[in-house]
Design a protein around this motif. Sequence first.
Motif, mmCIF file in Angstrom:
data_model
loop_
_atom_site.group_PDB
_atom_site.id
_atom_site.type_symbol
_atom_site.label_atom_id
_atom_site.label_comp_id
_atom_site.label_asym_id
_atom_site.label_seq_id
_atom_site.Cartn_x
_atom_site.Cartn_y
_atom_site.Cartn_z
ATOM 1 N N PHE A 1 43.506 36.251 34.394
ATOM 2 C CA PHE A 1 42.302 36.598 33.633
ATOM 3 C C PHE A 1 42.377 36.068 32.204
ATOM 4 O O PHE A 1 41.369 35.615 31.656
ATOM 5 N N ASP A 2 43.548 36.112 31.604
ATOM 6 C CA ASP A 2 43.715 35.518 30.271
ATOM 7 C C ASP A 2 43.381 34.034 30.320
ATOM 8 O O ASP A 2 42.720 33.495 29.420
ATOM 9 N N GLU A 3 43.836 33.375 31.366
ATOM 10 C CA GLU A 3 43.606 31.938 31.506
ATOM 11 C C GLU A 3 42.119 31.639 31.735
ATOM 12 O O GLU A 3 41.564 30.712 31.140
ATOM 13 N N LEU A 4 41.454 32.417 32.568
ATOM 14 C CA LEU A 4 40.012 32.213 32.773
ATOM 15 C C LEU A 4 39.250 32.423 31.469
ATOM 16 O O LEU A 4 38.330 31.660 31.147
ATOM 17 N N ALA A 5 39.632 33.432 30.711
ATOM 18 C CA ALA A 5 38.976 33.679 29.424
ATOM 19 C C ALA A 5 39.194 32.515 28.465
ATOM 20 O O ALA A 5 38.337 32.207 27.631
ATOM 21 N N ARG A 6 40.301 31.828 28.595
ATOM 22 C CA ARG A 6 40.600 30.672 27.734
ATOM 23 C C ARG A 6 39.807 29.440 28.134
ATOM 24 O O ARG A 6 39.270 28.735 27.285
ATOM 25 N N VAL A 7 39.698 29.156 29.433
ATOM 26 C CA VAL A 7 39.148 27.877 29.873
ATOM 27 C C VAL A 7 37.643 27.890 30.135
ATOM 28 O O VAL A 7 37.016 26.829 30.149
ATOM 29 N N VAL A 8 37.040 29.059 30.337
ATOM 30 C CA VAL A 8 35.591 29.133 30.555
ATOM 31 C C VAL A 8 34.918 29.252 29.185
ATOM 32 O O VAL A 8 35.285 30.093 28.369
ATOM 33 N N ALA B 1 38.437 44.200 35.399
ATOM 34 C CA ALA B 1 39.297 43.099 34.943
ATOM 35 C C ALA B 1 38.500 42.072 34.145
ATOM 36 O O ALA B 1 38.940 41.634 33.081
ATOM 37 N N PHE B 2 37.345 41.690 34.637
ATOM 38 C CA PHE B 2 36.539 40.708 33.901
ATOM 39 C C PHE B 2 36.060 41.281 32.566
ATOM 40 O O PHE B 2 36.141 40.610 31.529
ATOM 41 N N GLU B 3 35.574 42.508 32.569
ATOM 42 C CA GLU B 3 35.079 43.105 31.322
ATOM 43 C C GLU B 3 36.187 43.258 30.294
ATOM 44 O O GLU B 3 35.966 43.045 29.100
ATOM 45 N N HIS C 1 38.582 41.299 29.864
ATOM 46 C CA HIS C 1 38.992 39.978 29.396
ATOM 47 C C HIS C 1 37.850 39.154 28.797
ATOM 48 O O HIS C 1 37.893 37.922 28.800
ATOM 49 N N GLY C 2 36.834 39.821 28.276
ATOM 50 C CA GLY C 2 35.811 39.122 27.511
ATOM 51 C C GLY C 2 34.622 38.610 28.290
ATOM 52 O O GLY C 2 33.926 37.704 27.832
ATOM 53 N N PHE C 3 34.367 39.179 29.450
ATOM 54 C CA PHE C 3 33.225 38.780 30.262
ATOM 55 C C PHE C 3 32.267 39.963 30.408
ATOM 56 O O PHE C 3 32.696 41.115 30.405
ATOM 57 N N ASP C 4 30.991 39.664 30.533
ATOM 58 C CA ASP C 4 29.995 40.657 30.908
ATOM 59 C C ASP C 4 29.662 40.424 32.374
ATOM 60 O O ASP C 4 29.354 39.290 32.770
ATOM 61 N N VAL C 5 29.722 41.466 33.166
ATOM 62 C CA VAL C 5 29.414 41.340 34.585
ATOM 63 C C VAL C 5 27.901 41.441 34.762
ATOM 64 O O VAL C 5 27.282 42.428 34.362
ATOM 65 N N THR C 6 27.300 40.393 35.320
ATOM 66 C CA THR C 6 25.846 40.339 35.502
ATOM 67 C C THR C 6 25.423 40.689 36.919
ATOM 68 O O THR C 6 24.250 40.936 37.162
ATOM 69 N N GLU C 7 26.384 40.689 37.842
ATOM 70 C CA GLU C 7 26.103 41.109 39.207
ATOM 71 C C GLU C 7 27.382 41.669 39.809
ATOM 72 O O GLU C 7 28.460 41.094 39.659
ATOM 73 N N VAL D 1 30.730 40.673 45.774
ATOM 74 C CA VAL D 1 30.324 39.575 44.910
ATOM 75 C C VAL D 1 30.374 40.085 43.486
ATOM 76 O O VAL D 1 29.826 41.157 43.184
ATOM 77 N N CYS D 2 31.024 39.327 42.613
ATOM 78 C CA CYS D 2 31.076 39.679 41.196
ATOM 79 C C CYS D 2 30.772 38.417 40.401
ATOM 80 O O CYS D 2 31.458 37.398 40.548
ATOM 81 N N VAL D 3 29.746 38.474 39.584
ATOM 82 C CA VAL D 3 29.375 37.352 38.721
ATOM 83 C C VAL D 3 29.589 37.816 37.286
ATOM 84 O O VAL D 3 29.024 38.835 36.860
ATOM 85 N N ALA D 4 30.410 37.078 36.553
ATOM 86 C CA ALA D 4 30.737 37.451 35.187
ATOM 87 C C ALA D 4 30.424 36.289 34.250
ATOM 88 O O ALA D 4 30.691 35.125 34.573
ATOM 89 N N ARG D 5 29.852 36.619 33.094
ATOM 90 C CA ARG D 5 29.530 35.610 32.085
ATOM 91 C C ARG D 5 30.399 35.860 30.853
ATOM 92 O O ARG D 5 30.485 36.981 30.369
ATOM 93 N N LYS D 6 31.035 34.800 30.362
ATOM 94 C CA LYS D 6 31.921 34.937 29.213
ATOM 95 C C LYS D 6 31.107 35.211 27.956
ATOM 96 O O LYS D 6 30.105 34.545 27.693
ATOM 97 N N ARG D 7 31.559 36.202 27.211
ATOM 98 C CA ARG D 7 30.901 36.547 25.938
ATOM 99 C C ARG D 7 31.109 35.470 24.909
ATOM 100 O O ARG D 7 32.054 34.746 24.906
#
Length: 185
Positions: free
Chosen positions: A118-125, A160-162, A164-170, A179-185
């Motif tokens: 999750f740290d890595e996803l927050a870095r690269v997205v 986990a997504f929230e 690590h800096g994401f907002d879950v939109t679905e 299904v989990c859709v997360a958008r990076k803040r």
Amino acid sequence: MGFHTFDVDRAEKLDDEGRYRFCSREELLSRLDPHADAVVADLGSGTGFYTDDVAPHVGTCYAVDVQSEMHEFYREKGAPDSVEFVTADVSSLPFEDDELDAAFSTMVYHEYATEAAFDELARVVRPGGRVVTVDWSKTGTGEDGPPTDERFGLGDAVSAFETHGFDVTEATNRRETFVCVARKR
């Protein structure tokens, strides 16, 4: 959960169109909302089953898998020109900060869901970028996919997504998957 890899001797099973009953190409594309210049990563790409669905709609689609043998299988069957192969774990992606417009995973979240990943996803997205996750649900019946004790619940993914800096939109539970859709803040 545990780290598993799919048996390469059974790789052709990953190209079974019956997989669409868990996530159709249209469903995946609608949640990714790709564009012609997008840079996207398929996390746990395997044989490229879903990579093939996304690659024609983006500028670059990274096929990320821990098994180089899966990349070889995919190369042999033929990959779209926009696909670039990356042998890496989600916890150690070789991308620049904010490089990805989106990432997605289909039925492999339970294999990489760690703090480091999750740290890595927050870095690269990039900010505003999204991560689309379809995975086996802990509340599923266990008729398909891994045993339920190797799965996560939808709430686990959302948290986990929230964190690590994401907002879950679905966030949707289904019979065997979520299904989990997360958008990076």
